[in-house]
Scaffold this motif. Structure first.
Motif, PDB file in Angstrom:
ATOM      1  N   MET A 212     -25.776 -46.039 -13.625  1.00 23.92           N
ATOM      2  CA  MET A 212     -26.597 -46.759 -12.584  1.00 23.92           C
ATOM      3  C   MET A 212     -27.834 -46.989 -13.083  1.00 23.92           C
ATOM      4  SD  MET A 212     -27.064 -47.883  -9.477  1.00 23.92           S
ATOM      5  CE  MET A 212     -25.769 -47.597  -8.573  1.00 23.92           C
ATOM      6  N   CYS A 213     -28.543 -46.099 -13.759  1.00 22.08           N
ATOM      7  CA  CYS A 213     -30.121 -46.041 -14.438  1.00 22.08           C
ATOM      8  C   CYS A 213     -30.175 -47.545 -15.320  1.00 22.08           C
ATOM      9  CB  CYS A 213     -30.149 -44.855 -15.259  1.00 22.08           C
ATOM     10  SG  CYS A 213     -30.616 -43.524 -13.816  1.00 22.08           S
ATOM     11  N   ALA A 214     -29.012 -47.710 -16.122  1.00 22.28           N
ATOM     12  CA  ALA A 214     -29.033 -48.738 -16.902  1.00 22.28           C
ATOM     13  C   ALA A 214     -29.012 -50.174 -16.043  1.00 22.28           C
ATOM     14  CB  ALA A 214     -27.552 -48.925 -17.662  1.00 22.28           C
ATOM     15  N   ARG A 215     -28.865 -50.089 -15.005  1.00 21.93           N
ATOM     16  CA  ARG A 215     -28.942 -51.197 -14.099  1.00 21.93           C
ATOM     17  C   ARG A 215     -30.048 -51.472 -13.255  1.00 21.93           C
ATOM     18  NH1 ARG A 215     -23.442 -49.886 -15.074  1.00 21.93           N
ATOM     19  NH2 ARG A 215     -21.711 -51.559 -14.582  1.00 21.93           N
ATOM     20  N   VAL A 216     -30.509 -50.132 -12.973  1.00 22.64           N
ATOM     21  CA  VAL A 216     -31.631 -50.381 -11.733  1.00 22.64           C
ATOM     22  C   VAL A 216     -32.895 -49.754 -12.564  1.00 22.64           C
ATOM     23  CG1 VAL A 216     -30.136 -50.181  -9.950  1.00 22.64           C
ATOM     24  CG2 VAL A 216     -31.199 -48.017 -10.789  1.00 22.64           C
TER      25      VAL A 216
ATOM     26  N   ASN B 220     -28.627 -44.919  -4.314  1.00 26.37           N
ATOM     27  CA  ASN B 220     -27.688 -45.925  -5.078  1.00 26.37           C
ATOM     28  C   ASN B 220     -26.568 -46.691  -4.489  1.00 26.37           C
ATOM     29  OD1 ASN B 220     -29.232 -45.049  -7.248  1.00 26.37           O
ATOM     30  ND2 ASN B 220     -27.617 -43.738  -8.056  1.00 26.37           N
ATOM     31  N   GLU B 221     -26.427 -46.037  -3.289  1.00 24.05           N
ATOM     32  CA  GLU B 221     -25.340 -46.594  -2.292  1.00 24.05           C
ATOM     33  C   GLU B 221     -25.733 -47.378  -1.266  1.00 24.05           C
ATOM     34  OE1 GLU B 221     -21.848 -47.986  -0.423  1.00 24.05           O
ATOM     35  OE2 GLU B 221     -21.880 -46.933  -2.592  1.00 24.05           O
ATOM     36  N   HIS B 222     -26.903 -47.055  -0.720  1.00 27.43           N
ATOM     37  CA  HIS B 222     -27.455 -47.565   0.466  1.00 27.43           C
ATOM     38  C   HIS B 222     -28.678 -48.401   0.516  1.00 27.43           C
ATOM     39  CE1 HIS B 222     -24.492 -45.260   2.989  1.00 27.43           C
ATOM     40  NE2 HIS B 222     -24.990 -44.441   2.169  1.00 27.43           N
ATOM     41  N   GLY B 223     -29.601 -48.330  -0.695  1.00 29.37           N
ATOM     42  CA  GLY B 223     -30.537 -48.878  -0.643  1.00 29.37           C
ATOM     43  C   GLY B 223     -31.067 -49.878  -2.042  1.00 29.37           C
ATOM     44  N   ILE B 224     -29.986 -50.271  -2.857  1.00 31.38           N
ATOM     45  CA  ILE B 224     -30.549 -51.061  -3.833  1.00 31.38           C
ATOM     46  C   ILE B 224     -29.848 -52.603  -3.716  1.00 31.38           C
ATOM     47  CG2 ILE B 224     -29.887 -51.284  -6.257  1.00 31.38           C
ATOM     48  CD1 ILE B 224     -30.277 -48.260  -6.697  1.00 31.38           C
TER      49      ILE B 224
ATOM     50  N   PRO C 142     -22.838 -54.742  -8.484  1.00 34.72           N
ATOM     51  CA  PRO C 142     -21.600 -55.291  -7.684  1.00 34.72           C
ATOM     52  C   PRO C 142     -20.320 -54.503  -7.989  1.00 34.72           C
ATOM     53  CG  PRO C 142     -22.204 -56.531  -9.549  1.00 34.72           C
ATOM     54  CD  PRO C 142     -23.146 -55.300  -9.507  1.00 34.72           C
ATOM     55  N   ASN C 143     -19.327 -55.002  -7.480  1.00 32.04           N
ATOM     56  CA  ASN C 143     -17.926 -54.226  -7.465  1.00 32.04           C
ATOM     57  C   ASN C 143     -17.905 -52.921  -7.100  1.00 32.04           C
ATOM     58  OD1 ASN C 143     -16.979 -56.596  -8.544  1.00 32.04           O
ATOM     59  ND2 ASN C 143     -18.016 -56.441 -10.488  1.00 32.04           N
ATOM     60  N   ASN C 144     -18.469 -52.437  -6.255  1.00 32.82           N
ATOM     61  CA  ASN C 144     -18.554 -50.973  -5.724  1.00 32.82           C
ATOM     62  C   ASN C 144     -18.783 -49.954  -6.850  1.00 32.82           C
ATOM     63  OD1 ASN C 144     -18.248 -49.433  -3.276  1.00 32.82           O
ATOM     64  ND2 ASN C 144     -16.167 -49.202  -4.114  1.00 32.82           N
ATOM     65  N   PHE C 145     -19.733 -50.173  -7.811  1.00 33.46           N
ATOM     66  CA  PHE C 145     -20.024 -49.344  -8.668  1.00 33.46           C
ATOM     67  C   PHE C 145     -20.729 -48.157  -8.362  1.00 33.46           C
ATOM     68  CE2 PHE C 145     -23.126 -47.654 -12.103  1.00 33.46           C
ATOM     69  CZ  PHE C 145     -21.959 -47.526 -13.297  1.00 33.46           C
ATOM     70  N   ALA C 146     -21.496 -48.223  -7.358  1.00 33.30           N
ATOM     71  CA  ALA C 146     -22.147 -46.978  -6.972  1.00 33.30           C
ATOM     72  C   ALA C 146     -20.990 -45.785  -6.572  1.00 33.30           C
ATOM     73  CB  ALA C 146     -23.188 -47.288  -5.725  1.00 33.30           C
TER      74      ALA C 146
ATOM     75  N   VAL D 158     -20.134 -42.241  -8.529  1.00 27.14           N
ATOM     76  CA  VAL D 158     -19.871 -40.968  -7.549  1.00 27.14           C
ATOM     77  C   VAL D 158     -18.706 -40.255  -7.751  1.00 27.14           C
ATOM     78  CG1 VAL D 158     -20.030 -39.987  -5.471  1.00 27.14           C
ATOM     79  CG2 VAL D 158     -21.841 -41.770  -6.119  1.00 27.14           C
ATOM     80  N   GLU D 159     -17.667 -41.015  -7.870  1.00 26.85           N
ATOM     81  CA  GLU D 159     -16.292 -40.469  -7.852  1.00 26.85           C
ATOM     82  C   GLU D 159     -15.755 -39.765  -9.116  1.00 26.85           C
ATOM     83  OE1 GLU D 159     -13.614 -43.416  -6.722  1.00 26.85           O
ATOM     84  OE2 GLU D 159     -14.445 -43.475  -4.571  1.00 26.85           O
ATOM     85  N   TRP D 160     -16.667 -40.443 -10.086  1.00 29.61           N
ATOM     86  CA  TRP D 160     -16.482 -40.010 -11.670  1.00 29.61           C
ATOM     87  C   TRP D 160     -17.437 -38.804 -11.715  1.00 29.61           C
ATOM     88  CZ3 TRP D 160     -19.504 -39.118 -15.969  1.00 29.61           C
ATOM     89  CH2 TRP D 160     -18.746 -39.025 -17.183  1.00 29.61           C
ATOM     90  N   ILE D 161     -18.434 -38.667 -11.060  1.00 31.10           N
ATOM     91  CA  ILE D 161     -19.227 -37.638 -11.235  1.00 31.10           C
ATOM     92  C   ILE D 161     -18.796 -36.399 -10.468  1.00 31.10           C
ATOM     93  CG2 ILE D 161     -21.284 -36.624 -10.362  1.00 31.10           C
ATOM     94  CD1 ILE D 161     -22.848 -39.099 -11.019  1.00 31.10           C
ATOM     95  N   LEU D 162     -18.270 -36.455  -9.383  1.00 33.61           N
ATOM     96  CA  LEU D 162     -17.390 -35.450  -8.409  1.00 33.61           C
ATOM     97  C   LEU D 162     -16.262 -34.979  -9.142  1.00 33.61           C
ATOM     98  CD1 LEU D 162     -17.993 -36.910  -4.982  1.00 33.61           C
ATOM     99  CD2 LEU D 162     -19.202 -34.983  -5.963  1.00 33.61           C
ATOM    100  N   ASP D 163     -15.772 -35.921  -9.949  1.00 35.35           N
ATOM    101  CA  ASP D 163     -14.403 -35.358 -10.480  1.00 35.35           C
ATOM    102  C   ASP D 163     -14.387 -34.095 -11.656  1.00 35.35           C
ATOM    103  OD1 ASP D 163     -11.379 -35.882 -10.954  1.00 35.35           O
ATOM    104  OD2 ASP D 163     -12.013 -36.506 -13.016  1.00 35.35           O
ATOM    105  N   VAL D 164     -15.565 -33.779 -11.683  1.00 35.39           N
ATOM    106  CA  VAL D 164     -15.868 -32.396 -12.632  1.00 35.39           C
ATOM    107  C   VAL D 164     -15.252 -31.380 -12.306  1.00 35.39           C
ATOM    108  CG1 VAL D 164     -18.322 -31.878 -11.756  1.00 35.39           C
ATOM    109  CG2 VAL D 164     -17.642 -31.362 -13.882  1.00 35.39           C
ATOM    110  N   GLY D 165     -15.333 -31.391 -10.926  1.00 32.79           N
ATOM    111  CA  GLY D 165     -14.856 -29.962 -10.385  1.00 32.79           C
ATOM    112  C   GLY D 165     -15.651 -29.301  -9.984  1.00 32.79           C
ATOM    113  N   GLY D 166     -15.375 -28.276  -8.926  1.00 29.65           N
ATOM    114  CA  GLY D 166     -16.261 -27.319  -8.384  1.00 29.65           C
ATOM    115  C   GLY D 166     -17.378 -27.769  -7.356  1.00 29.65           C
ATOM    116  N   ILE D 167     -17.283 -29.052  -6.996  1.00 27.19           N
ATOM    117  CA  ILE D 167     -18.181 -29.369  -6.020  1.00 27.19           C
ATOM    118  C   ILE D 167     -17.237 -29.948  -4.753  1.00 27.19           C
ATOM    119  CG2 ILE D 167     -19.870 -31.332  -5.668  1.00 27.19           C
ATOM    120  CD1 ILE D 167     -20.314 -31.589  -8.563  1.00 27.19           C
TER     121      ILE D 167
END
Length: 454
Positions: free
Chosen positions: A86-90, A178-182, A188-192, A196-205
């Motif tokens: 995301m930071c690479a984009r915004v 990132n999801e609501h204000g950019i 595009p393409n639901n990247f945000a 988020v899903e990739w980050i949460l996939d770490v487990g434990g959250i």
């Protein structure tokens, strides 16, 4: 006289919306990325690294791209900034890492660090690989309030350190701004949500959406039930124009407009005016203005009270607006909002100037016809959401006071992102806040430092 047709949906032809809101920058292909990477001088003292709020080892990841190790480059980035995609984009790279690039001195053109960062992080995402997993369990639990960049950055780092984390967010979807204000054309393409899903996939959250601090639970509840708390609340309100008529039909918050656009399943159903005025000079003002133009508005004017150099939006963002046909008028403030039958008709402005360091009116006035006005004049933190505890958090300039480790005045509470006192409301700064808070929480809970703010 304002008519119903002045604000209407479907201004563009069928199929034109997808083209209007396509990716702002086409991604680099493998050859383009390696050619761009070869321009890096791999400086031993790397001023670009010092300019990056998250301290990414930029020369290393660029060298990895140049040698064909794109996955390794992605991990180098994500180790420092889990929101590297995301930071690479915004990120305003033109005023951060790329401004510091030594190639500017030699050639007047920096290495395209932001686009190379996107190339590497996109490769990791596309591979489907999960680079991180929850560490050995510590048996301790941490509450994170806010599922934006600060909160999720903190949660992810804590998970890798072995903590069980519960993330609370008042909205139905995670991601924060990132999801609501950019602007949609930046992600595009639901990247945000994919990020988020990739980050949460770490487990434990554990993610609990629709749960709001101050309404569904109190800070005291979290302090009782968890070993530590991180507040990544963001900002909850938009500054008012100070006019009695800013509740006219057609007068809207720019943030709400952007959120409605981001969450709309069909952009052709979004009503937009023919003549738009945007008040403000930051990224939100630019995003609202450009997207209004992309939706089919005929005239879009940004009005800012000071000059171009003082605008919060970077020079790149300002030029982006101009190339999309947006007019930017400087040195004017809104004075009067004119309505007719409860609907916006025009906005009156007072010309301003800088006189001995003070912004004053010149005495000149002008009026701009408008049927929609978007307010992008800054957001506010509402301290009332913290009520309900006998202990009170110290505030600084209307936000939560924190030290360099993002510790608050309460010994078991940390804070970061836009809700914390500071001078830069940027995604990359929020990510760093969350990361540093997580490291500080870990030190405190492991007994390396006393759990007390200095």
């Amino acid at each position: 006289m304002t008519s119903a047709s002045d604000i209407s949906a479907g201004r563009l032809a069928a199929g034109a919306y997808e083209e209007a809101f396509c990716d702002l920058h086409a991604p680099l292909d493998q050859h383009e990325a390696r050619v761009a990477a070869e321009r890096c001088l791999f400086c031993y003292d790397a001023p670009c690294v010092n300019a990056c709020p998250t301290g990414i080892d930029i020369p290393l990841f660029i060298r990895q791209i140049a040698t064909g190790n794109v996955q390794g480059a992605g991990k180098t980035i994500l180790d420092s900034n889990i929101f590297g995609g995301m930071c690479a984009r915004v990120c305003p790279t033109e005023t951060l890492c790329e401004e510091a690039c030594v190639r500017n001195d030699a050639e007047g053109k920096p290495v395209i660090i932001g686009e190379l960062q996107r190339h590497a992080t996109d490769a990791v995402m596309a591979s489907g690989r999960q680079l991180y997993r929850q560490g050995p369990r510590t048996g301790k639990r941490v509450a994170v309030v806010g599922a934006g960049p600060a909160g999720l950055s903190c949660a992810h780092r804590l998970a890798t350190l072995g903590y069980d984390v519960v993330v609370f967010d008042g909205r139905p979807k995670p991601g924060g701004l990132n999801e609501h204000g950019i602007a949609s054309y930046k992600t595009p393409n639901n990247f945000a949500q994919a990020e988020v899903e990739w980050i949460l996939d770490v487990g434990g959250i554990e993610l609990r959406c629709g749960q709001m601090l101050g309404r569904d639970f109190m800070l005291a509840d979290l302090r009782r039930d968890f070993d530590a708390v991180f507040l990544g609340l963001g900002l909850q309100a938009v500054n008012a124009l100070g006019s009695d008529d800013d509740d006219l039909g057609g007068v809207e918050d720019a943030v709400a407009f952007i959120e409605a656009l981001r969450q709309s399943p069909d952009l052709s159903t979004l009503p937009i005016g023919r003549r738009i005025v945007v008040i403000g000079g930051g990224m939100t003002a630019i995003d609202a203005a450009v997207q209004a133009k992309k939706l089919g508005a005929e005239e879009v004017t940004i009005v800012y009270r000071r000059g171009a150099e003082q605008m919060g939006a970077s020079r790149f963002e300002q030029e982006l607006a101009l190339t999309h046909g947006v007019v930017i008028r400087h040195w004017a403030r809104p004075a009067t909002i004119y309505g007719e039958n409860g609907v916006l008709r025009s906005v009156g402005f007072a010309a301003t100037e800088d006189r001995d360091g003070r912004l004053v009116d010149t005495g000149e006035t002008f009026e701009i016809p408008a049927n929609q006005l978007f307010k992008a004049i800054g957001q506010l933190f509402i301290p009332q959401v913290l009520e309900g505890s006998h202990d009170v958090l110290d505030l600084e300039a209307g936000r939560i006071a924190v030290d360099f480790e993002r510790r608050t005045s309460l010994p078991d509470v940390w804070a970061g992102g836009d809700c914390a006192a500071g001078d830069r409301d940027l995604t990359v700064v929020a990510v760093e806040d969350g990361k540093q808070a997580a490291l500080s929480i870990n030190r405190a809970l492991q007994g390396f430092v006393p759990m007390a703010a200095e």
